[in-house]
Design a protein around this motif. Structure first.
Motif, PDB file in Angstrom:
ATOM      1  N   LYS A  75       0.947  -1.352  -0.132  1.00 37.60           N
ATOM      2  CA  LYS A  75      -0.116  -0.054   0.060  1.00 37.60           C
ATOM      3  C   LYS A  75       0.816   1.237  -0.065  1.00 37.60           C
TER       4      LYS A  75
ATOM      5  N   SER B 295       4.656  -4.324   7.515  1.00 40.08           N
ATOM      6  CA  SER B 295       3.697  -4.132   8.417  1.00 40.08           C
ATOM      7  C   SER B 295       2.422  -4.511   7.659  1.00 40.08           C
TER       8      SER B 295
ATOM      9  N   ASP C 221      -0.417  -3.852   7.462  1.00 41.81           N
ATOM     10  CA  ASP C 221      -1.365  -2.897   6.699  1.00 41.81           C
ATOM     11  C   ASP C 221      -0.953  -2.805   5.154  1.00 41.81           C
TER      12      ASP C 221
END
Length: 314
Positions: A233, A248, A250
């Motif tokens: 991301k 991470s 995320d």
């Protein structure tokens, strides 16, 4: 019992194989060697030079090594070394040791008494002192390779040497990489006057490298992510002292901008390593199998990365 409580955090270099004790004398076919008639005795001048050489005082030769952490709060005698280390109480289940460029850090649960911490230090004394010594040698190599930021300075980009040329005539176009006038090697033209200060030259070179790092990292992340079946991301550039990258859950990937000094295959290994963590958030066998699926020679590249010494950036 204490060993079961310890979770030892290894630094980037990992464990080294145990060294073998040196033999008492050089041997040939199992027998000690001795001087032969063909071996000439030392010349009188060599003997005189040896006798004239200043001897290291015995006290200095036998002095114990000392390693000091800038935030040290405790000291331990580990073998033939004094180690001033950072000690903190934390919420964890075991004693942890970290050897970083600044020194040794020890973290322990609040319920473990100091005598058990001291025992754990003694049990890991050889490993700690060896890693501290390796780290000191690494820092000395970095210092010896310090870049003198001026017109003609040399640093590496993607594994190849780049020569800095200060050229204010290129101010409108910004920094520019070209093949060089004589074809002897690539040149980074910085839009600065020849008399620019070292900090100004360094900052301009760093800004250019960081732009290249972001471009290259995005390109390689986009290449490996589909192969691994993951989606990243965000990418952030870091300047961490002990880590080349991190991931991470995320989807955020952090990569050290100075990786662009290294060859592209090594950069690819780090990128694939961090993307693999989006599938397996540990270093289990399954994680390494994931890395190997896109980087079959990852073990060689990982070793090359561990052996890399970056010049001090100052």
């Amino acid at each position: 019992m204490l060993r079961a409580l310890q979770q030892l955090t290894l630094d980037l270099f990992g464990e080294a194989p145990p060294t073998q004790p040196a033999p008492d004398a050089a041997r040939t076919n199992g027998a000690p060697t001795s001087p032969t008639k063909e071996q000439a005795p030392p010349s009188p001048s060599a003997v005189a030079d040896l006798q004239a050489a200043p001897a290291m005082p015995l006290a200095d030769a036998m002095a114990p090594a000392r390693f000091t952490h800038p935030r040290a709060s405790r000291q331990a005698r580990l073998g033939h070394a004094f180690v001033d280390y950072e000690f903190t109480r934390v919420q964890r289940k075991s004693i942890g040791f970290v050897v970083a460029p600044e020194g040794l850090s020890v973290r322990a649960p609040r319920w473990i008494p100091l005598r058990d911490v001291d025992t754990a230090l003694q049990e890991k004394a050889d490993w700690i002192v060896r890693k501290l010594g390796e780290m000191r040698e690494r820092q000395q190599r970095q210092e010896s390779q310090r870049i003198e930021w001026r017109d003609g300075a040399v640093f590496h980009f993607l594994g190849e040497p780049i020569t800095v040329v200060l050229d204010s005539a290129h101010g409108a176009g910004g920094a520019m990489l070209d093949a060089g006038a004589d074809g002897s090697g690539r040149v980074l033209r910085l839009p600065l006057a020849r008399h620019a200060g070292s900090a100004q030259v360094r900052d301009a070179a760093q800004a250019w490298l960081m732009r290249q790092a972001r471009r290259i990292f995005i390109e390689r992340l986009d290449h490996f992510a589909p192969l691994l079946g993951v989606a990243w991301k965000k990418v952030s550039l870091t300047n961490a002292s002990t880590r080349w990258g991190s991931a991470s859950a995320d989807g955020t990937i952090r990569l050290h901008w100075r990786l662009v000094h290294l060859r592209m295959p090594v950069i690819d290994y780090v990128v694939a390593h961090e993307l693999s963590h989006l599938r397996v958030m540990d270093h289990s066998p399954r994680f390494w199998e994931t890395v190997e699926s896109v980087m079959p020679d990852y073990a060689l590249l990982r070793r090359q990365l561990k052996e890399t010494t970056m010049p001090r950036w100052a």
